[in-house]
Design a protein around this motif. Structure first.
Motif, mmCIF file in Angstrom:
data_model
loop_
_atom_site.group_PDB
_atom_site.id
_atom_site.type_symbol
_atom_site.label_atom_id
_atom_site.label_comp_id
_atom_site.label_asym_id
_atom_site.label_seq_id
_atom_site.Cartn_x
_atom_site.Cartn_y
_atom_site.Cartn_z
ATOM 1 N N SER A 1 0.821 -1.207 0.000
ATOM 2 C CA SER A 1 0.000 0.000 0.000
ATOM 3 C C SER A 1 0.861 1.266 0.000
ATOM 4 N N ASP A 2 1.881 1.300 0.845
ATOM 5 C CA ASP A 2 2.782 2.461 0.896
ATOM 6 C C ASP A 2 3.512 2.653 -0.433
ATOM 7 N N ALA A 3 4.006 1.559 -0.996
ATOM 8 C CA ALA A 3 4.732 1.623 -2.264
ATOM 9 C C ALA A 3 3.801 2.047 -3.397
ATOM 10 N N ASP A 4 2.573 1.518 -3.420
ATOM 11 C CA ASP A 4 1.598 1.888 -4.447
ATOM 12 C C ASP A 4 1.286 3.383 -4.384
ATOM 13 N N GLU A 5 1.123 3.903 -3.174
ATOM 14 C CA GLU A 5 0.833 5.334 -3.003
ATOM 15 C C GLU A 5 1.983 6.181 -3.535
ATOM 16 N N SER A 6 3.205 5.797 -3.233
ATOM 17 C CA SER A 6 4.386 6.542 -3.698
ATOM 18 C C SER A 6 4.451 6.566 -5.222
ATOM 19 N N ILE A 7 4.230 5.433 -5.839
ATOM 20 C CA ILE A 7 4.280 5.356 -7.306
ATOM 21 C C ILE A 7 3.131 6.153 -7.917
ATOM 22 N N PHE A 8 1.936 6.067 -7.342
ATOM 23 C CA PHE A 8 0.785 6.834 -7.821
ATOM 24 C C PHE A 8 1.118 8.327 -7.845
ATOM 25 N N GLN A 9 1.664 8.822 -6.753
ATOM 26 C CA GLN A 9 1.984 10.253 -6.657
ATOM 27 C C GLN A 9 3.029 10.658 -7.704
ATOM 28 N N GLN A 10 3.986 9.774 -7.969
ATOM 29 C CA GLN A 10 5.033 10.087 -8.944
ATOM 30 C C GLN A 10 4.529 10.038 -10.385
#
Length: 176
Positions: free
Chosen positions: A25-34
């Protein structure tokens, strides 16, 4: 080389399945924002409907659709990908390889303003990636004129065994 890639894929899939929900979830959020800044210059988005072990693209797809950006998803043929526009993620149904695919109603053609989000089991950060081994995206990217982005978890950043037919993407995005 083929055997090396097969064994690496097996190991990577096993590692992906071992990720905790919180890590993912944390990694998905980071990639989404980028990914969001790439939309500034995108006329349309070609993406894939993520499976459980992949970087989540469903939120990104929904975001694009809500912003009025055309989104197309792939349908796997025998050797090629064909992209079709969707109006909602709810239109998808299981297709080849048990992957969610769009209905074959509104064919999409890419141009230089198309942003293509490409899946990877691992990536090197220089545009090379290891996918699932069918070569669909390598064949598609060969003639693609837009911007292509590999998305991958940082724990899966590594040297990628490459062959002459492997195509490089324009950018690679890892979680931070």
């Amino acid at each position: 080389m083929r055997e090396i890639k097969i064994n690496l894929r097996r190991e990577l899939i096993k590692q992906r399945k071992a990720m905790t929900k919180a890590e993912k979830s944390d990694a998905d959020e980071s990639i989404f924002q980028q990914l969001l800044p790439f939309l500034d210059n995108a006329g349309s988005v070609f993406c894939y409907a993520s499976m459980e072990i992949e970087v989540d693209t469903r939120r990104f797809i929904d975001h694009c659709l809500k912003k009025g950006i055309s989104v197309a998803l792939p349908v796997s043929g025998d050797k090629e990908l064909s992209f079709y526009y969707i109006e909602s993620i709810d239109e998808l149904s299981k297709g080849r390889y048990n992957i969610d695919e769009p209905p074959k109603i509104r064919p999409a053609l890419a141009d230089e303003k198309t942003l293509c989000v490409v899946p990877a089991l691992c990536a090197d950060g220089n545009g090379f990636r290891l996918g699932y081994g069918k070569g669909y995206y390598d064949r598609f990217l060969r003639n693609f004129k837009g911007t292509s982005i590999t998305i991958c978890y940082k724990d899966f950043k590594r040297e990628v065994p490459t062959e002459p037919f492997d195509m490089r993407t324009t950018f690679t995005v890892f979680d931070k």
